[in-house]
Scaffold this motif. Structure first.
Motif, PDB file in Angstrom:
ATOM      1  N   ASP A   1       5.461  -0.418  -9.649  1.00  0.00           N
ATOM      2  CA  ASP A   1       4.700   0.510  -9.455  1.00  0.00           C
ATOM      3  C   ASP A   1       3.830   0.936 -10.568  1.00  0.00           C
ATOM      4  O   ASP A   1       3.905   0.826 -11.587  1.00  0.00           O
ATOM      5  CB  ASP A   1       5.288   1.661  -8.578  1.00  0.00           C
ATOM      6  CG  ASP A   1       5.989   2.333  -9.270  1.00  0.00           C
ATOM      7  OD1 ASP A   1       5.942   2.751 -10.396  1.00  0.00           O
ATOM      8  OD2 ASP A   1       7.291   2.552  -8.981  1.00  0.00           O
TER       9      ASP A   1
ATOM     10  N   VAL B   1       7.018   3.787  -2.418  1.00  0.00           N
ATOM     11  CA  VAL B   1       5.727   4.539  -1.822  1.00  0.00           C
ATOM     12  C   VAL B   1       6.085   5.966  -1.529  1.00  0.00           C
ATOM     13  O   VAL B   1       5.022   6.557  -1.675  1.00  0.00           O
ATOM     14  CB  VAL B   1       6.310   3.855   0.000  1.00  0.00           C
ATOM     15  CG1 VAL B   1       5.322   4.621   1.001  1.00  0.00           C
ATOM     16  CG2 VAL B   1       5.640   2.409  -0.077  1.00  0.00           C
ATOM     17  N   VAL B   2       7.303   6.493  -1.378  1.00  0.00           N
ATOM     18  CA  VAL B   2       7.587   7.767  -1.281  1.00  0.00           C
ATOM     19  C   VAL B   2       7.435   8.604  -2.526  1.00  0.00           C
ATOM     20  O   VAL B   2       6.683   9.819  -2.470  1.00  0.00           O
ATOM     21  CB  VAL B   2       8.954   8.187  -0.657  1.00  0.00           C
ATOM     22  CG1 VAL B   2       9.322   9.754  -0.689  1.00  0.00           C
ATOM     23  CG2 VAL B   2       9.066   7.352   0.782  1.00  0.00           C
ATOM     24  N   HIS B   3       7.921   8.210  -3.639  1.00  0.00           N
ATOM     25  CA  HIS B   3       7.983   8.859  -4.900  1.00  0.00           C
ATOM     26  C   HIS B   3       6.777   8.876  -5.711  1.00  0.00           C
ATOM     27  O   HIS B   3       6.755   9.610  -6.553  1.00  0.00           O
ATOM     28  CB  HIS B   3       9.191   8.601  -5.489  1.00  0.00           C
ATOM     29  CG  HIS B   3      10.552   8.839  -4.770  1.00  0.00           C
ATOM     30  ND1 HIS B   3      10.851  10.369  -4.530  1.00  0.00           N
ATOM     31  CD2 HIS B   3      11.441   8.245  -4.348  1.00  0.00           C
ATOM     32  CE1 HIS B   3      11.878  10.366  -3.823  1.00  0.00           C
ATOM     33  NE2 HIS B   3      12.299   9.172  -3.645  1.00  0.00           N
ATOM     34  N   THR B   4       6.011   7.759  -5.665  1.00  0.00           N
ATOM     35  CA  THR B   4       4.806   7.308  -6.458  1.00  0.00           C
ATOM     36  C   THR B   4       3.471   7.808  -5.546  1.00  0.00           C
ATOM     37  O   THR B   4       2.621   8.237  -6.382  1.00  0.00           O
ATOM     38  CB  THR B   4       4.682   6.107  -7.025  1.00  0.00           C
ATOM     39  OG1 THR B   4       4.322   5.143  -5.867  1.00  0.00           O
ATOM     40  CG2 THR B   4       6.055   5.694  -7.894  1.00  0.00           C
ATOM     41  N   GLY B   5       3.499   7.277  -4.542  1.00  0.00           N
ATOM     42  CA  GLY B   5       1.943   7.763  -3.748  1.00  0.00           C
ATOM     43  C   GLY B   5       1.157   6.587  -4.039  1.00  0.00           C
ATOM     44  O   GLY B   5      -0.053   6.825  -4.202  1.00  0.00           O
ATOM     45  N   ARG B   6       1.565   5.596  -4.836  1.00  0.00           N
ATOM     46  CA  ARG B   6       0.651   4.521  -5.260  1.00  0.00           C
ATOM     47  C   ARG B   6       0.700   3.141  -4.715  1.00  0.00           C
ATOM     48  O   ARG B   6       1.962   2.957  -4.529  1.00  0.00           O
ATOM     49  CB  ARG B   6       0.728   4.743  -6.913  1.00  0.00           C
ATOM     50  CG  ARG B   6       0.303   6.050  -7.410  1.00  0.00           C
ATOM     51  CD  ARG B   6       0.440   5.863  -8.798  1.00  0.00           C
ATOM     52  NE  ARG B   6       0.238   7.308  -9.436  1.00  0.00           N
ATOM     53  CZ  ARG B   6       0.305   7.648 -10.694  1.00  0.00           C
ATOM     54  NH1 ARG B   6       0.825   6.452 -11.644  1.00  0.00           N
ATOM     55  NH2 ARG B   6       0.091   8.655 -11.289  1.00  0.00           N
TER      56      ARG B   6
ATOM     57  N   ARG C   1       0.875  -1.296   0.073  1.00  0.00           N
ATOM     58  CA  ARG C   1       0.101   0.110   0.091  1.00  0.00           C
ATOM     59  C   ARG C   1       0.864   1.490  -0.043  1.00  0.00           C
ATOM     60  O   ARG C   1       2.049   1.219   0.470  1.00  0.00           O
ATOM     61  CB  ARG C   1      -0.792   0.089   1.535  1.00  0.00           C
ATOM     62  CG  ARG C   1      -1.928  -1.143   1.357  1.00  0.00           C
ATOM     63  CD  ARG C   1      -2.727  -1.116   2.363  1.00  0.00           C
ATOM     64  NE  ARG C   1      -1.956  -0.846   3.758  1.00  0.00           N
ATOM     65  CZ  ARG C   1      -1.503  -1.918   4.453  1.00  0.00           C
ATOM     66  NH1 ARG C   1      -1.862  -3.100   4.083  1.00  0.00           N
ATOM     67  NH2 ARG C   1      -0.787  -1.655   5.888  1.00  0.00           N
ATOM     68  N   PRO C   2       0.469   2.446  -0.438  1.00  0.00           N
ATOM     69  CA  PRO C   2       1.322   3.633  -0.264  1.00  0.00           C
ATOM     70  C   PRO C   2       1.207   4.338   0.936  1.00  0.00           C
ATOM     71  O   PRO C   2       0.775   5.422   1.244  1.00  0.00           O
ATOM     72  CB  PRO C   2       0.185   4.576  -1.475  1.00  0.00           C
ATOM     73  CG  PRO C   2      -1.041   4.000  -1.375  1.00  0.00           C
ATOM     74  CD  PRO C   2      -0.862   2.549  -1.134  1.00  0.00           C
ATOM     75  N   ASP C   3       1.844   3.479   1.922  1.00  0.00           N
ATOM     76  CA  ASP C   3       1.946   4.043   3.327  1.00  0.00           C
ATOM     77  C   ASP C   3       3.410   3.637   3.750  1.00  0.00           C
ATOM     78  O   ASP C   3       3.820   2.517   3.431  1.00  0.00           O
ATOM     79  CB  ASP C   3       0.813   2.931   3.979  1.00  0.00           C
ATOM     80  CG  ASP C   3       0.978   3.487   5.693  1.00  0.00           C
ATOM     81  OD1 ASP C   3       1.858   4.194   6.096  1.00  0.00           O
ATOM     82  OD2 ASP C   3       0.051   2.753   6.266  1.00  0.00           O
TER      83      ASP C   3
ATOM     84  N   SER D   1       3.411   4.334 -11.708  1.00  0.00           N
ATOM     85  CA  SER D   1       4.070   5.534 -12.147  1.00  0.00           C
ATOM     86  C   SER D   1       4.924   5.152 -13.176  1.00  0.00           C
ATOM     87  O   SER D   1       5.704   4.165 -13.107  1.00  0.00           O
ATOM     88  CB  SER D   1       4.745   6.083 -10.928  1.00  0.00           C
ATOM     89  OG  SER D   1       5.631   7.104 -11.536  1.00  0.00           O
TER      90      SER D   1
END
Length: 166
Positions: free
Chosen positions: A92, A55-60, A11-13, A94
């Motif tokens: 990911d 997680v940090v650079h795509t948020g997806r 998950r994007p967490d 992105s």
């Protein structure tokens, strides 16, 4: 040779990074790579860096894939005394290409791909669907054969700098 191929949905967490490390450690142990082996430590660090980047650079959401050649015969050696390759992939959604950065001394980020470059035997990325797959490989070498020389390489060059695993 059989290959263990497993994957974990991320998950994007930021909390997912720790979960991915624990998951990878467990899967590696199940394939005969002990948590106290340097190979396991290297692979878990690579998982941490690649999942953090996703997680940090795509948020997806992302998917972590792990491919481990068959369990070693004895004492951490690759099956049949041959070198084997462990592959990590993070996919990911992105399409943005990974962008290596040069971190200054006090920067708290910007070193992830430099670490991947220095620790992995090979790494890269490819477009996959509407996103991308960032992958890296670490050779799992038997400690007492000629193949060991191929696995003990000099520090990797990255952006004109050399990085070595300590």
């Amino acid at each position: 040779m059989q290959v263990l191929q497993v994957q974990l949905e991320i998950r994007p967490d930021p909390a997912e990074v720790g979960r991915a490390r624990r998951w990878a450690r467990s899967r590696l142990a199940g394939s005969g790579i002990g948590a106290d082996e340097s190979l396991a430590e290297t692979l878990v660090l690579l998982v941490s860096e690649l999942v953090t980047n996703a997680v940090v650079h795509t948020g997806r959401p992302a998917v972590l894939r792990l491919s481990v050649p068959g369990a070693p015969a004895v004492g951490g050696r690759a099956p049949d005394g041959a070198a084997a390759t462990v592959r990590l992939e993070v996919v990911d959604a992105s399409a943005r290409a990974p962008r290596p950065r040069r971190a200054d001394g006090d920067d708290t980020d910007g070193r992830g791909l430099a670490l991947v470059d220095g620790l992995a035997d090979r790494w890269g990325w490819i477009a996959e669907g509407t996103g991308k797959c960032i992958w890296c490989e670490v050779d799992r070498c038997p400690p007492t054969t000629v193949a060991t020389a191929a696995c003990e390489t000099a520090p990797a060059a990255y952006g004109g700098l050399a990085y070595g695993a300590v």
